[in-house]
Design an enzyme around this catalytic site. Structure first.
Site, short mmCIF file in Angstrom:
data_model
loop_
_atom_site.label_atom_id
_atom_site.label_comp_id
_atom_site.label_asym_id
_atom_site.label_seq_id
_atom_site.Cartn_x
_atom_site.Cartn_y
_atom_site.Cartn_z
N VAL A 51 17.07 43.59 32.32
CA VAL A 51 17.66 43.18 33.59
C VAL A 51 16.58 43.23 34.67
CG1 VAL A 51 19.55 43.57 35.21
CG2 VAL A 51 19.79 44.27 32.83
N GLU A 52 16.56 42.21 35.51
CA GLU A 52 15.54 42.10 36.56
C GLU A 52 15.40 43.37 37.40
OE1 GLU A 52 16.03 38.77 39.31
OE2 GLU A 52 16.11 40.21 40.94
N THR A 53 16.49 44.05 37.68
CA THR A 53 16.43 45.25 38.52
C THR A 53 15.66 46.40 37.86
OG1 THR A 53 18.67 45.57 37.68
CG2 THR A 53 18.45 44.94 39.98
N GLN B 31 19.48 46.50 46.38
CA GLN B 31 19.53 45.12 45.89
C GLN B 31 20.99 44.72 45.74
OE1 GLN B 31 16.88 43.98 42.75
NE2 GLN B 31 17.96 42.10 42.31
N HIS B 107 10.98 36.92 43.57
CA HIS B 107 11.08 38.38 43.53
C HIS B 107 9.79 39.03 43.02
CE1 HIS B 107 15.74 39.04 43.67
NE2 HIS B 107 15.21 38.65 44.81
#
Lengths: 257, 307, 257, 307
Positions: A51-53, B31, B107
């Site tokens: 996951v990007e996070t 986020q 990002h």
């Protein structure tokens, strides 16, 4: 065939079939998440979900609604940072499959998620790239799941946020992108389109059940290439059951038929 | 060592008042609907710090509140999104009406800029954004946001150079910290580790203040050592209405309420700001108005079930 | 004054006096470690000890003999990486004081730890820069503790591994080094020399007890500048006791007199 | 996820045989007298892999053994030192006699090169090494080891660009790993996290193989996720005679013996290689010859006292 299913369900199932075992898959939430979890439960048990996070290889609990959802953190191997995911795994070249979405997809599979109209005077400002540009630049294979509407498939994107083949077969190479000739597959509720590497343009490769080429053409502003195409295989009972009972049991993303 | 603890605890009023000036570049934590620094953003709104430049990756509620309160002159980020709750509407509205300047990056590009800032190097290469309008269409007022150069080690290999970013002040809400500013972030960390280490000043709010002995017994849990941090405020629910891993889930109802008002704009939006910020004596009062104890209890229970 | 002490001990004590409270100090082992721990126990209790290998703010157990020694890891706030220490703290500009050693130190305080003789055909190959070049480039203040021998202080280093003032007052600025005008202090068993910022050269600022300028000159190949100088203060009983009993109780680095 | 574990355990013989080829660039773990990958280095010596380029920060025993066994054509590192036990003497000797090519960097420069490799960017800026002979004197055969450029965002600001480094194979000895290659490093980590993540292949030896359930319950302890690792070998004492934090201290006696032989060179050194590597059937046999059970017991006890 008494099995009832919606084209939205088949769209997700067809996307899941694109994932192979041991693939490293970079994905957020929504339908891409549903498709990748389905693949993992069916034919890709060793798939690694990133996951990007920053969460690496969690055991996803159904059904996350955000990249920050605790359901994508459960039993993760590591809670890293965005730099770990998008830099250390994606830009590093380790991502087999990445999922994209966007407001506009053009004939070269470029994607716009930034602005409708003029960038400096937008009609509608969209959320922006997020990680999408990074995913489209660095993954070996790019999957796009989207419902098929005419306005989503213009001849040219108003703004190219994420690169497809840019302007032709050598578009990515000329721009200096590391992954020069990725597979790109667009899966909609009407058809499957893939990049034709000779032209750098999308070509219809599969049709959904009871959908005709005309149905696709009417709902697509650009003119997708047509070569040989087949029908998307109907879902198996196992695919449908797993999707409905294990992956999206609360119908967060998909209502069953 | 830390034989003696340097105590950095203070009130949010003091921290925002002392460290943030009009015109500053603010690094914004969180986020989407996760661990957003709403508590600290509310205090900035209350103190009416002006002409701010906001920087981060996916900025949502903090950015939208500050833009909506007309305190922002520019944003540099990767996206303005609440995911399934929609775009950051006040931000969208400000862009569509040319009220703020905006500089778009991916990002990874933003995280890379913070990385460069955290390492003391002036710029950093990237292979993202090539071939796209992120490198072609610029908002007119922005300074040189990147440079394209040739790779000295390989022919015909264009590389994007991104300028390092060192925010004047970063605001981040986390799970735990000790008095001296050792920070523990649990779950995802998004762009925060690099952003915090790149910042000139850092203000941390936390769900729970922990003892330094706990910190020293768990070095692998420490995300940021105290030397990077300037102020620590204990504020339970400081990330509400977004989620804080291990503590509580996000509040869909209040986020939907915010989005509805933000999208509507005008009086509806200023009523929101009045009701939930300007007319509140404290962040607790806001949480009480917005959710109330039983809702909060259920958000906490809902999180605990997922651990 | 009945207190007996060696000049080696006073050298370390004088170095410890250079450290102020709350300083972030990047240091390995050996005499620099002894000096910094002494400072922390005496007048700099909030000093932060950072080790190149990645350990941040440990409670050092006497007496480490390596940067990998478990004694520099005890109760560390974080066990990071070399990039965290030398990149995220040092190059980032957060280091107040760094210690250096080396085989040769010239009149501009440049240091050689790479090779004696011609680099491409060395008479003696030395270990190399390690983190020394990074420390000398990025710390706000540089301390060098070394025993005073003539061969250690040549007019020119055979190889400049770590920058002092390079070739004059603007040498670092001209080279593009971020910290343009750092304090540099060389502490030996004969004297203290500091960089004179007008000339970029070392100037004698203090003499050890019973040492004359001539003693220093005889043992120094280059000609250090002489302006006004004072005597190094004798150690206090507390300094000596803390050094011997708490910092180096087993006499690993210093034998008492 | 890891619903199914990909089992990467194998013998060192198999791992070195399968993944390392003559001419490869080898990333070497450990620093000075701490957590050096002696077990894996011995196996490379045994298999006589040739023309290797060794890369790392402070390389000591692994590098010195491989140079001493005449398997190395080049080193790119920051230092060759055993700290108070002296220089890496076989390496020193090889340089003084022009037997190997050497490319000197600072430690930060090497770590930065690995960082660039780990992020997939072709080079990375540094503000180290400016004004020194590290940028002026080059060993004649080396390729372009850096480039000096102007900072596009600031006038008169020269910046060093360093090429990314992605070793063909890295060898690292760690405290714990699971079968699939999730790696736990305790204590200092030096250049290893960046080097491992930059490498094309990674061989890990560990003191203790742990269960994947343990890994999943302690995400903050994981230094490297399994996706970067290709082979895992459980080898207690695999870092001997150097120290492994939480397991054992270094063996001064054997390191001194090595250094004495390495400094002497010639027959004394080849006798060392014969006795402790070529004539040993296993690494255990080496440890038994070099230390024996009671010495090992005391090295372990000595470590435990310091925790």
């Amino acid at each position: 065939m008494s099995l009832r299913f919606s084209l939205d369900e088949l769209m997700v199932i067809e996307a899941s079939r694109q994932i192979e075992d041991e693939n490293i898959v970079l994905v957020g939430t929504g339908l891409p998440m549903v498709a990748s979890l389905l693949a993992q439960k069916l034919h890709a048990p060793k798939m690694c979900y990133v996951v990007e996070t920053g969460n690496i290889a969690p055991e996803v609990i159904p059904t996350p609604t955000s990249v920050c959802d605790p359901r994508v953190m459960y039993k993760a191997i590591k809670h890293g940072s965005l730099l770990d995911s998008l830099g250390g795994i994606l830009q590093r070249g380790l991502t087999d499959i990445a999922f994209l979405g966007g407001a506009q997809i053009d004939e070269y599979a470029n994607v716009n998620s930034t602005a409708i109209g003029d960038y400096n005077n937008p009609k509608v400002r969209l959320p922006g790239s997020g990680g999408a540009n990074d995913l489209a630049s660095h993954a070996k294979k790019i999957l796009i799941i989207t419902r098929h509407e005419k306005r989503r498939f213009p001849k040219n994107c108003d703004y190219i946020t994420s690169p497809g083949y840019i302007n032709g077969p050598e578009g990515r190479k000329d721009a200096g992108i590391v992954v020069k000739y990725p597979d790109i597959v667009v899966i909609t509720n009407l058809c499957v389109m893939e990049i034709d590497k000779k032209s750098g343009k999308l070509v219809i490769t599969k049709l959904m059940p009871n959908i005709s080429i005309d149905d696709v053409m009417i709902n697509t502003e650009f003119k997708p290439l047509i070569k040989s195409y087949v029908n998307v295989s109907n879902p198996t009972k196992k695919e449908i059951d797993t999707l409905r009972k294990e992956v999206d049991p609360y119908g967060v993303y998909l209502k069953d038929t | 060592m830390l034989n003696k603890i340097i105590d950095k605890t203070m009130s949010a009023k003091e921290a925002i008042g002392k460290f943030i000036s009009d015109g500053d570049t603010i690094g914004v934590g969180g986020q989407s609907i996760g661990r957003v620094s709403t508590f600290l953003a509310h205090e900035i709104v209350r103190q009416q710090k002006k002409n701010l430049t906001l920087v981060g990756c996916n900025l949502s509620l903090s950015m939208d509140l500050l833009v909506g309160a007309k305190l922002v002159k520019k944003t540099e980020c990767g996206s303005g999104s609440f995911e399934r709750f929609g775009t950051a509407f006040q931000w969208r509205n400000a862009i569509q009406n040319n009220l703020i300047e905006v500089q778009d990056y991916s990002h990874l590009a933003m995280a890379s800029r913070f990385l460069a800032g955290s390492l003391g190097i002036p710029f950093i290469p990237s292979k993202s954004m090539l071939g796209t309008d992120l490198l072609k269409k610029q908002n007119s007022n922005t300074e040189k946001p990147f440079e394209i150069t040739d790779n000295p080690w390989k022919k015909n290999d264009p590389v994007v150079l991104l300028p390092a970013l060192q925010p004047d002040v970063s605001i981040v809400h986390v799970q735990m910290a000790d008095k001296s500013g050792n920070v523990i972030i649990e779950g995802f960390t998004t762009h925060e580790p690099e952003m915090i280490k790149a910042s000139k000043k850092v203000i941390i709010s936390c769900e729970k203040l922990v003892d330094t002995e706990f910190v020293k017994s768990n070095p692998e849990k420490i995300t940021i050592p105290y030397i990077f941090v300037d102020a620590v405020i204990e504020q339970p629910l400081g990330g509400y209405p977004t989620s804080v891993y291990n503590y509580y889930e996000h509040d869909s109802d209040h986020i939907s309420e915010y989005q509805q008002k933000a999208r509507a704009g005008g009086k509806e939006y200023s009523d929101y700001l009045n009701k939930y910020i300007y007319d509140c004596k404290s962040f607790e009062e806001y949480v009480k108005k917005a959710a109330g104890p039983s809702k909060i209890k259920s958000l906490k229970e809902s999180m605990l079930k997922l651990l």
